[in-house]
Design an enzyme around this catalytic site. Structure first.
Site, short mmCIF file in Angstrom:
data_model
loop_
_atom_site.label_atom_id
_atom_site.label_comp_id
_atom_site.label_asym_id
_atom_site.label_seq_id
_atom_site.Cartn_x
_atom_site.Cartn_y
_atom_site.Cartn_z
N ARG A 163 0.09 -2.70 -0.58
CA ARG A 163 -0.18 -1.44 -1.31
C ARG A 163 -1.66 -1.36 -1.71
NH1 ARG A 163 4.21 -1.07 0.63
NH2 ARG A 163 6.09 -0.23 -0.37
N SER A 232 9.01 4.12 -5.25
CA SER A 232 8.92 2.97 -6.15
C SER A 232 7.87 3.27 -7.21
CB SER A 232 8.51 1.70 -5.40
OG SER A 232 9.44 1.37 -4.41
N GLU A 327 2.69 1.50 -9.13
CA GLU A 327 2.21 1.89 -7.81
C GLU A 327 1.80 3.37 -7.84
OE1 GLU A 327 4.75 1.16 -4.24
OE2 GLU A 327 4.37 3.25 -3.77
#
Ligand code: FAD
Ligand code: EPU
Length: 349
Positions: A163, A232, A327
């Site tokens: 990520r 998420s 995130e």
């Protein structure tokens, strides 16, 4: 190029939270993009590029210009070894994956149904089911906001990690991704290491993997068209091997993925084990089936989501001593903000 003042952002991000911005403009060429950044009357305003808003939370009124990426177009070429896709940044990622798979171009199938624009994919190096964007990337083209020229970075220069990419570091706020180059080998091998795919037979086709991934995703993840969410909410935390050993002794079933450096934990498992599934603050809720996703059950405010995210982080930290990092990108009045800062501000007030 239409400019909207005091524009609603509700339909421009997948959390579906009512929030507005000073100006909103949709751009369909690099020239328009340059024009926006160079406008003398907007020189002092913050600016941000948005794809489909599937990884953002607008925490308040945005006092600047939201630039919606509509740079369209794609070409496919091939040689004896590979297929190459040259894709403009505003193309829809899931549509691109589906069309490639259906045309018999394998390699993108594990990345099916990840919402967003093609040009957003390198920003956090999207990943799912054992494959990441970096595995199919050849290069990324970006507009440099200092010189207003387009530069190309190779995959190796993109600094891809979990990520993570150079666009969150060295090129942060200095670049707008305008195109990507994908390369997939004709000597295709199915990627079925990920737990949920490992039962598939070795002669499985790319199209079968695509269907399988779509099926799992539809079962597990809430559809943002029906229930606002941004996928998420937190990253899966990576901890040291020593910390992992201590946790494993206390929680023998802890879900873990050994990494080159340390061990990655499943944040969804940690949150779930804290008994937080279904927990609600206002209209923000920890999804009852997938604890890593926070959802908007109707009229959630950004404050509801922030307070819920804070509660989740505190509970996980108290129980496991592990800090969760969001995130989802939080956008404040003038640019990016972080949960810790917002919670601290709330405490101070
Ligand atoms: P946006 O949300 O619009 O933007 C995200 C960030 O990138 C913002 O900070 C924005 O300013 C910046 N940005 C956007 N475009 C550009 C550009 N052209 N140049 C520079 N900066 C830019 N992610 C995964 O990795 N794996 C998954 O499996 C996954 N599943 C998801 C499932 C659901 C239901 C949802 C809602 C989200 C999921 N996500 C997943 C997160 C999301 O799909 C990805 O992060 C996606 O790449 C975001 O694309 P976007 O166009 O919506 O980006
Ligand atoms: N789990 C629970 N309870 C839950 C949720 C998960 O116990 O409520 C457990 C699962 O049983 C499994 C483990 O946690 O053992 C991992 O769950 P899952 O396979 O659903 O994946 P994830 O870690 O929750 C990650 C990515 C997803 C990606 C999937 C598939 C992150 C932050 N999330 O989710 O990406 O689609 O793997 O590869 O890495 C996103 O980034 O937005 C996203 C959706």
């Amino acid at each position: 190029m239409q400019i909207h003042s005091n524009a609603s952002l509700r339909s421009y991000h997948t959390f579906g939270i009512a929030q507005r911005c000073k100006f909103l403009v949709e751009v369909s060429s690099v020239e328009e993009l340059i024009d926006i950044y160079r406008r003398p009357e907007w020189q002092s305003l913050p600016k941000m590029v948005l794809g489909q808003g599937s990884n953002v939370l607008f925490t308040t009124f945005y006092e600047g210009v939201v630039i919606i990426n509509r740079l369209k177009g794609m070409t496919v070429s091939e040689d004896s070894k590979s297929y190459r896709l040259k894709v403009h940044a505003g193309e829809d990622w899931p549509a691109l994956v589906e069309s490639a798979v259906r045309q018999g171009i394998p390699g993108l199938e594990n990345l099916a149904m990840i919402p967003g624009c093609a040009g957003s994919a390198p920003i956090q190096n999207i990943g799912a089911y054992g494959v990441e964007f970096k595995d199919v990337c050849e290069y990324v083209d970006y507009l440099c906001l200092e010189t207003f020229t387009v530069h190309r970075v190779s995959k190796d220069e993109c600094g891809f990690g979990y990520r993570d990419s150079v666009f969150k570091h060295h090129l942060y706020q200095k670049s707008v991704v305008v195109g990507i180059g994908l390369i997939v080998s004709k000597d295709w091998m199915p990627q079925t290491r990920y737990g949920a795919l490992c039962h598939l037979p070795s002669d499985v086709s790319a199209e079968d993997i695509f269907e399988h991934v779509c099926h799992i995703r539809q079962e597990k993840l809430p559809d943002p068209e029906l229930t606002g969410n941004a996928g998420s909410f937190f990253k899966n935390p990576v901890i040291t091997t020593e910390q992992y050993q201590r946790l494993k002794a206390r929680f023998p079933n802890i879900v873990n993925y050994p990494q080159e450096h340390g061990v990655k934990l499943a944040a969804g498992w940690l949150i779930d084990q804290c008994g937080l599934k279904g927990t609600r603050i206002g209209d923000a809720q920890v999804h009852p089936n997938q604890a890593l996703v926070l959802v908007n059950q109707g009229n959630a405010t950004a404050e509801d989501v922030i307070r819920l995210a804070g509660h989740v982080c505190s509970r996980v930290y108290e129980t496991y001593g592990v800090s969760l990092e969001h995130e989802v990108r939080f956008i404040g009045a003038e640019g990016e903000v972080y949960l810790n800062e917002l919670l601290k501000k709330e405490c101070d007030e």
